[in-house]
Enzyme design. Structure first.
Site, short mmCIF file in Angstrom:
data_model
loop_
_atom_site.label_atom_id
_atom_site.label_comp_id
_atom_site.label_asym_id
_atom_site.label_seq_id
_atom_site.Cartn_x
_atom_site.Cartn_y
_atom_site.Cartn_z
N GLU A 69 0.72 -1.16 -0.27
CA GLU A 69 0.10 -0.09 -0.08
C GLU A 69 0.78 1.28 0.04
OE1 GLU A 69 -3.27 2.21 2.49
OE2 GLU A 69 -2.64 0.52 3.20
N ILE A 91 -0.99 -1.57 7.70
CA ILE A 91 -1.71 -1.30 8.84
C ILE A 91 -3.10 -1.00 8.34
CG2 ILE A 91 -2.50 0.33 10.58
CD1 ILE A 91 0.34 0.95 11.18
N ASP A 92 -4.02 -2.13 8.28
CA ASP A 92 -5.47 -1.76 7.71
C ASP A 92 -6.27 -1.34 8.92
OD1 ASP A 92 -7.35 -1.80 5.85
OD2 ASP A 92 -8.05 -3.70 6.55
N THR A 94 -6.02 2.40 9.77
CA THR A 94 -5.17 3.50 10.18
C THR A 94 -5.58 4.62 10.96
OG1 THR A 94 -3.72 3.13 8.20
CG2 THR A 94 -3.38 5.50 9.49
N ASP A 219 -6.34 -4.47 0.78
CA ASP A 219 -7.14 -4.57 1.73
C ASP A 219 -7.79 -5.90 1.99
OD1 ASP A 219 -7.08 -1.65 2.70
OD2 ASP A 219 -8.40 -1.12 0.96
#
Length: 288
Positions: A69, A91-92, A94, A219
């Site tokens: 990402e 980090i899904d 944030t 994601d």
């Protein structure tokens, strides 16, 4: 299946290692930067975790490729080839991370010949390790997962996200989708704030259907396999075959529920992840 088991075990160890960086920063003051909108956030921790994951994999598997990402946000194109490719969301959730809302996940998928072979979603604060290998079932902390198998939309808990886009068309589409589902009616609509964990909740049977428009391949690449291996159904929001790059998904306990949701929800326009070499200009919606 066994061919990629070593890579899967490596990925699980790496997710646990990377989570220490996330957890150490979780309660600290964070330097927050904006991406595409005032609700689309990124922190130094996002970038540090992705660098850690990619550098560790590169040291061990130097011939493998990556879609990350933060790399895409920095200008790299999204290119999925037949080569072994790691698809990473450091980090899904944030926005959750910034606000210390305790649903923050590291998502790692591994694709070969454009097909996901295994997926790892580690919900760091909860210490929940979701994993699946193609043909091998789905697991939460080593315990097998099974979807609810609910077939009646009226008995469903629905999970979705509003996302980071704040333009009138996106917001009106997203809120009217929720309105129409509540009017069916369904039992309820929930939002946890991370697409990866949202979808894993379908795999546990704790919720029955998840849909979203505007998220990205990183994601959901891992969690789509986790849902499928738990006995669930994954498709496009229009009811067609799921396409990881289309930025539209329904994941459900049964085909009956997935198809019913596809008849209710509408999508707003969003460019495919892989269609434009200037992908960094696409609104990034990881943070919700």
């Amino acid at each position: 299946m066994a061919q990629w088991t070593e890579c899967l075990q490596f990925g699980i160890r790496l997710a646990r290692e990377a989570s220490q960086v996330v957890l150490e920063a979780f309660h600290q003051q964070k330097d927050v930067m904006l991406k595409s909108s005032p609700a689309d956030l990124v922190t130094e921790t996002d970038q540090a975790v992705e660098k850690l994951i990619i550098s560790s994999i590169r040291d061990t598997y130097p011939e493998h490729r990556f879609i990350g990402e933060e790399s895409v946000a920095a200008g790299e194109p999204v290119v999925l080839t037949d080569s072994p490719t790691w698809i990473i969301d450091p980090i899904d959730g944030t926005v959750n991370f910034v606000h210390r809302f305790p649903f923050v996940a590291i998502s790692i998928a591994f694709a070969v010949n454009k097909q996901v072979e295994f997926g790892i979603v580690y919900s760091c604060v909860e210490d929940k390790m979701y994993s699946a290998q193609r043909g091998g079932g789905a697991f939460l902390n080593g315990v097998p997962l099974q979807v609810s198998a609910q077939k009646d939309i009226h008995q469903c808990v629905v999970v979705t996200e509003i996302g980071a886009e704040r333009d009138d068309l996106s917001l009106s589409t997203m809120t009217s989708n929720i309105y129409r589902l509540l009017k069916l009616p369904v039992h309820g609509v929930r939002a946890v704030g991370t697409a990866a964990v949202d979808m894993c909740l379908i795999a546990t049977g704790g919720a029955d259907v998840y849909y979203h428009i505007g998220m990205h391949c990183w994601d959901i690449a891992a969690s789509t396999l986790i849902v499928s291996e738990a006995g669930g159904v994954v498709m496009d929001t229009d009811g067609s075959q799921f396409d990881m790059m289309s930025r539209k998904v329904i994941a459900a306990s049964s085909a009956a529920v997935a198809n019913r949701v596809s008849q209710v929800v509408q999508a707003f326009p969003c460019p495919r992840d892989d269609e434009d070499p200037s992908n960094h200009n696409i609104p990034l919606q990881n943070g919700h």
